[in-house]
Every structure is written in C-alpha cells, then in structure tokens.
Design a protein around this motif. Structure first.
Motif, mmCIF file in Angstrom:
data_model
loop_
_atom_site.group_PDB
_atom_site.id
_atom_site.type_symbol
_atom_site.label_atom_id
_atom_site.label_comp_id
_atom_site.label_asym_id
_atom_site.label_seq_id
_atom_site.Cartn_x
_atom_site.Cartn_y
_atom_site.Cartn_z
ATOM 1 N N VAL A 140 0.845 -1.199 0.000
ATOM 2 C CA VAL A 140 0.000 0.000 0.000
ATOM 3 C C VAL A 140 0.879 1.247 0.000
ATOM 4 N N MET A 141 1.946 1.222 0.775
ATOM 5 C CA MET A 141 2.853 2.371 0.812
ATOM 6 C C MET A 141 3.398 2.659 -0.585
ATOM 7 N N ARG A 142 3.934 1.635 -1.231
ATOM 8 C CA ARG A 142 4.562 1.829 -2.546
ATOM 9 C C ARG A 142 3.560 2.141 -3.657
ATOM 10 N N GLU A 143 2.440 1.450 -3.666
ATOM 11 C CA GLU A 143 1.502 1.578 -4.784
ATOM 12 C C GLU A 143 0.484 2.700 -4.623
ATOM 13 N N GLU A 144 0.171 3.079 -3.382
ATOM 14 C CA GLU A 144 -0.871 4.077 -3.164
ATOM 15 C C GLU A 144 -0.360 5.331 -2.464
ATOM 16 N N SER A 145 0.318 5.147 -1.345
ATOM 17 C CA SER A 145 0.727 6.289 -0.529
ATOM 18 C C SER A 145 1.840 7.112 -1.179
ATOM 19 N N VAL A 146 2.892 6.450 -1.646
ATOM 20 C CA VAL A 146 4.015 7.173 -2.255
ATOM 21 C C VAL A 146 3.571 7.979 -3.479
ATOM 22 N N PRO A 147 2.776 7.414 -4.398
ATOM 23 C CA PRO A 147 2.322 8.245 -5.517
ATOM 24 C C PRO A 147 1.539 9.482 -5.065
ATOM 25 N N LEU A 148 0.724 9.350 -4.005
ATOM 26 C CA LEU A 148 0.003 10.518 -3.488
ATOM 27 C C LEU A 148 0.955 11.546 -2.889
ATOM 28 N N LEU A 149 1.938 11.075 -2.138
ATOM 29 C CA LEU A 149 2.938 11.982 -1.567
ATOM 30 C C LEU A 149 3.652 12.748 -2.678
ATOM 31 N N GLU A 150 4.085 12.027 -3.699
ATOM 32 C CA GLU A 150 4.807 12.664 -4.798
ATOM 33 C C GLU A 150 3.920 13.630 -5.579
ATOM 34 N N LYS A 151 2.667 13.274 -5.767
ATOM 35 C CA LYS A 151 1.724 14.169 -6.444
ATOM 36 C C LYS A 151 1.533 15.458 -5.646
ATOM 37 N N THR A 165 -0.366 20.012 4.951
ATOM 38 C CA THR A 165 -1.226 20.031 3.766
ATOM 39 C C THR A 165 -1.591 18.612 3.335
ATOM 40 N N PHE A 166 -0.593 17.738 3.246
ATOM 41 C CA PHE A 166 -0.850 16.376 2.777
ATOM 42 C C PHE A 166 -1.743 15.613 3.740
ATOM 43 N N TYR A 167 -1.374 15.568 5.022
ATOM 44 C CA TYR A 167 -2.123 14.736 5.963
ATOM 45 C C TYR A 167 -3.501 15.303 6.295
ATOM 46 N N GLY A 168 -3.769 16.540 5.916
ATOM 47 C CA GLY A 168 -5.098 17.115 6.054
ATOM 48 C C GLY A 168 -5.933 17.006 4.790
ATOM 49 N N SER A 169 -5.360 16.455 3.740
ATOM 50 C CA SER A 169 -6.044 16.420 2.440
ATOM 51 C C SER A 169 -7.077 15.291 2.361
ATOM 52 N N ASP A 170 -8.093 15.509 1.540
ATOM 53 C CA ASP A 170 -9.080 14.466 1.267
ATOM 54 C C ASP A 170 -8.441 13.267 0.576
ATOM 55 N N ALA A 171 -7.464 13.516 -0.291
ATOM 56 C CA ALA A 171 -6.793 12.425 -1.012
ATOM 57 C C ALA A 171 -6.175 11.428 -0.030
ATOM 58 N N TRP A 172 -5.580 11.910 1.050
ATOM 59 C CA TRP A 172 -4.988 11.036 2.060
ATOM 60 C C TRP A 172 -6.064 10.443 2.960
ATOM 61 N N ARG A 173 -6.944 11.304 3.495
ATOM 62 C CA ARG A 173 -7.934 10.839 4.466
ATOM 63 C C ARG A 173 -8.927 9.850 3.863
ATOM 64 N N HIS A 174 -9.280 10.018 2.586
ATOM 65 C CA HIS A 174 -10.227 9.121 1.938
ATOM 66 C C HIS A 174 -9.512 8.116 1.024
ATOM 67 N N GLY A 175 -8.198 8.137 1.027
ATOM 68 C CA GLY A 175 -7.395 7.236 0.213
ATOM 69 C C GLY A 175 -6.791 6.141 1.063
ATOM 70 N N PRO A 176 -5.455 6.016 1.043
ATOM 71 C CA PRO A 176 -4.801 4.886 1.710
ATOM 72 C C PRO A 176 -4.600 5.043 3.223
ATOM 73 N N ARG A 177 -5.069 6.137 3.808
ATOM 74 C CA ARG A 177 -4.820 6.399 5.228
ATOM 75 C C ARG A 177 -5.160 5.200 6.109
ATOM 76 N N GLU A 178 -6.382 4.706 6.032
ATOM 77 C CA GLU A 178 -6.811 3.615 6.908
ATOM 78 C C GLU A 178 -5.983 2.353 6.687
ATOM 79 N N ALA A 179 -5.668 2.039 5.429
ATOM 80 C CA ALA A 179 -4.873 0.843 5.124
ATOM 81 C C ALA A 179 -3.465 0.949 5.694
ATOM 82 N N ILE A 180 -2.948 2.162 5.823
ATOM 83 C CA ILE A 180 -1.622 2.382 6.407
ATOM 84 C C ILE A 180 -1.717 2.405 7.929
ATOM 85 N N VAL A 181 -2.524 3.298 8.462
ATOM 86 C CA VAL A 181 -2.597 3.535 9.907
ATOM 87 C C VAL A 181 -3.052 2.295 10.672
#
Length: 113
Positions: free
Chosen positions: A23-34, A73-89
């Motif tokens: 999840v980190m490599r396929e979902e979280s990292v691309p969001l961070l980089e974006k 900015t990132f950790y408050g974003s909808d992309a993170w909160r509604h994306g891979p956040r739960e799968a990571i945390v």
C-alpha cells in the motif's frame, strides 16, 4: 546543496508487513509525490524487532518550514484521508521519525528506485 532528510520507521502489527509495504509503494508514495513531497525510498526492514515487522519511509525537503507545511497540507487532504490512510494507519503499532540536515549526495545514496 543542503536538504532536510526525514527517516520515519514503523513498528507494524504482526502479519501486516507485506500489505503495508504494498500500500505504501503503490498508493501512498504516488500521493505523496503528487503533493510535491520528495520520497527517497520506502520498504521493509531486514530485521524484525521483538517479533514485530518494521518498515521505513525516507523523504527529503528543502527546509524545515517546507517539511511542516507539506506535512500539514498532505495529511489534512481528502486524497490522504479518503485514500490509503486507513490501510496504512491500521497496520501500525508505533512509529518514530528523525529529521536531520543532509546533502544531495546522501539523498541520492539512499535512493534505490
């Protein structure tokens, strides 16, 4: 050129390491980089401490101020909160970060992708 290097380690719940890293490599990292956050590397630790799987995330920033602003900015974003956040945390038992001055040469040495 000096950069700020952040090394974040994660102590994971038993049996969750492979999925956490996926999840980190396929979902979280691309969001961070974006979001403009420079990811240097991430992956699983070669050694498990106390029976816990562990993982890491290494990121680089231009300054401490950029680090603070980009994280907020990132950790408050909808992309993170509604994306891979739960799968990571949900797979993390604990984490620790260190932030240090580094050079571009050190950042390049850590980069494996």
């Amino acid at each position: 050129m000096a950069v700020i290097l952040e090394i974040r380690t994660y102590r994971l719940k038993p049996g969750t390491g492979d999925e956490f890293v996926r999840v980190m490599r396929e979902e979280s990292v691309p969001l961070l980089e974006k979001a403009g956050i420079r990811v240097v590397d991430c992956g699983a630790s070669l050694v498990a401490e106390g029976g816990h799987e562990e993982a890491y995330l290494i990121r680089a920033f231009a300054s401490l101020e950029e680090h603070r602003i980009q994280e907020e900015t990132f950790y408050g974003s909808d992309a993170w909160r509604h994306g891979p956040r739960e799968a990571i945390v949900s797979r993390i038992d604990g984490s620790h970060s260190i932030v240090l001055d580094a050079s571009e040469e050190i950042v390049r040495a850590f980069r494996r992708r």
